[in-house]
Design a protein around this motif. Structure first.
Motif, PDB file in Angstrom:
ATOM      1  N   MET A 263       0.641  -5.783  -4.849  1.00 13.30           N
ATOM      2  CA  MET A 263       0.799  -4.348  -4.623  1.00 13.30           C
ATOM      3  C   MET A 263      -0.536  -3.633  -4.725  1.00 13.30           C
ATOM      4  O   MET A 263      -0.780  -2.666  -4.024  1.00 13.30           O
ATOM      5  CB  MET A 263       1.774  -3.751  -5.628  1.00 13.30           C
TER       6      MET A 263
ATOM      7  N   ASP B 117      -2.393  -3.172  -1.485  1.00  9.00           N
ATOM      8  CA  ASP B 117      -1.819  -2.300  -0.470  1.00  9.00           C
ATOM      9  C   ASP B 117      -2.535  -0.954  -0.523  1.00  9.00           C
ATOM     10  O   ASP B 117      -2.683  -0.378  -1.599  1.00  9.00           O
ATOM     11  CB  ASP B 117      -0.318  -2.127  -0.733  1.00  9.00           C
TER      12      ASP B 117
ATOM     13  N   MET C 173       7.074  -2.737  -7.924  1.00 10.31           N
ATOM     14  CA  MET C 173       8.412  -3.280  -8.015  1.00 10.31           C
ATOM     15  C   MET C 173       8.843  -3.205  -9.468  1.00 10.31           C
ATOM     16  O   MET C 173       8.154  -3.691 -10.344  1.00 10.31           O
ATOM     17  CB  MET C 173       8.406  -4.713  -7.518  1.00 10.31           C
TER      18      MET C 173
ATOM     19  N   ASN D  98       7.981  -0.275  -3.487  1.00  6.65           N
ATOM     20  CA  ASN D  98       8.529  -0.725  -2.199  1.00  6.65           C
ATOM     21  C   ASN D  98       9.302   0.394  -1.502  1.00  6.65           C
ATOM     22  O   ASN D  98       9.222   0.548  -0.285  1.00  6.65           O
ATOM     23  CB  ASN D  98       9.406  -1.959  -2.385  1.00  6.65           C
ATOM     24  N   GLU D  99      10.038   1.171  -2.281  1.00  8.00           N
ATOM     25  CA  GLU D  99      10.749   2.320  -1.709  1.00  8.00           C
ATOM     26  C   GLU D  99       9.745   3.354  -1.196  1.00  8.00           C
ATOM     27  O   GLU D  99       9.937   3.949  -0.138  1.00  8.00           O
ATOM     28  CB  GLU D  99      11.670   2.942  -2.763  1.00  8.00           C
TER      29      GLU D  99
ATOM     30  N   ARG E  96       6.761   2.754  -0.099  1.00 14.08           N
ATOM     31  CA  ARG E  96       6.175   2.230   1.140  1.00 14.08           C
ATOM     32  C   ARG E  96       7.125   2.478   2.321  1.00 14.08           C
ATOM     33  O   ARG E  96       6.688   2.868   3.397  1.00 14.08           O
ATOM     34  CB  ARG E  96       5.863   0.746   0.983  1.00 14.08           C
ATOM     35  N   ASP E  97       8.426   2.278   2.115  1.00 15.39           N
ATOM     36  CA  ASP E  97       9.413   2.562   3.166  1.00 15.39           C
ATOM     37  C   ASP E  97       9.414   4.050   3.521  1.00 15.39           C
ATOM     38  O   ASP E  97       9.495   4.421   4.693  1.00 15.39           O
ATOM     39  CB  ASP E  97      10.825   2.151   2.726  1.00 15.39           C
TER      40      ASP E  97
END
Length: 185
Positions: A17, A20, A1, A80-81, A83-84
């Protein structure tokens, strides 16, 4: 992030993070700022093996993927992007594999139409012809081009839905807005 104006927090990425499983792929190419460029995304996706036996993603497809999820318009992608994107890529790969029955690494026009319908898009024959002319090479569509097509469909649909406030299937675009939407995808 990424923290706007501050780069990454001290010591790199937040601890959550780091737990993950995707963090390893991302952090291998992300700099201190916790962002990756299209070149870095290409390297990351190649190293991760998400394209499987298919050719690695082109730089153009990587740019499209970043643009699709680039919420802060930085031209880069945060974790985060990423991961999407990973979730979307896995969905597109599953769809592609299910239609690449001969495991040739390509799907044909009729299969593309079925795959697009499976993804939830109900397009006219004219729209499908446009897509085929854009992505087909002698009637075959490789995985990279399928992902590129999927990215564009998703991004354009998202932009259209934002403007179709009555959800009537119609939206009003000013010329400049139309150019911005279509050229950013």
């Amino acid at each position: 992030m990424a923290y706007p104006g501050y780069g990454a927090p001290p010591g790199g990425f937040p601890a959550g993070m780091q737990q993950d499983p995707l963090y390893g792929y991302f952090s291998a190419v992300a700099g201190q700022d916790g962002q990756i460029t299209a070149d870095e995304l290409q390297a990351c996706l190649t190293q991760s093996g998400i394209s499987g036996t298919y050719k690695p993603f082109s730089l153009e497809t990587c740019r499209l993927m970043i643009n699709m999820l680039d919420r802060d318009m930085s031209g880069t992608m945060g974790f985060n992007e990423f991961r999407d994107l990973w979730q979307a890529l896995n969905g597109w790969k599953g769809t592609f594999v299910s239609f690449d029955r001969d495991q040739s690494g390509t799907i044909e026009g009729q299969e593309l139409q079925q795959a697009i319908r499976t993804l939830g898009y109900n397009l006219s024959p004219q729209a499908m012809n446009c897509i085929m002319m854009r992505y087909s090479n002698h009637g075959k569509i490789p995985f990279d081009d399928f992902v590129s097509c999927s990215v564009k469909l998703r991004a354009l649909t998202d932009q259209f839905r934002r403007r179709d406030t009555n959800q009537s299937g119609g939206a009003l675009f000013q010329y400049d807005d139309f150019i911005q939407v279509t050229m950013s995808v």
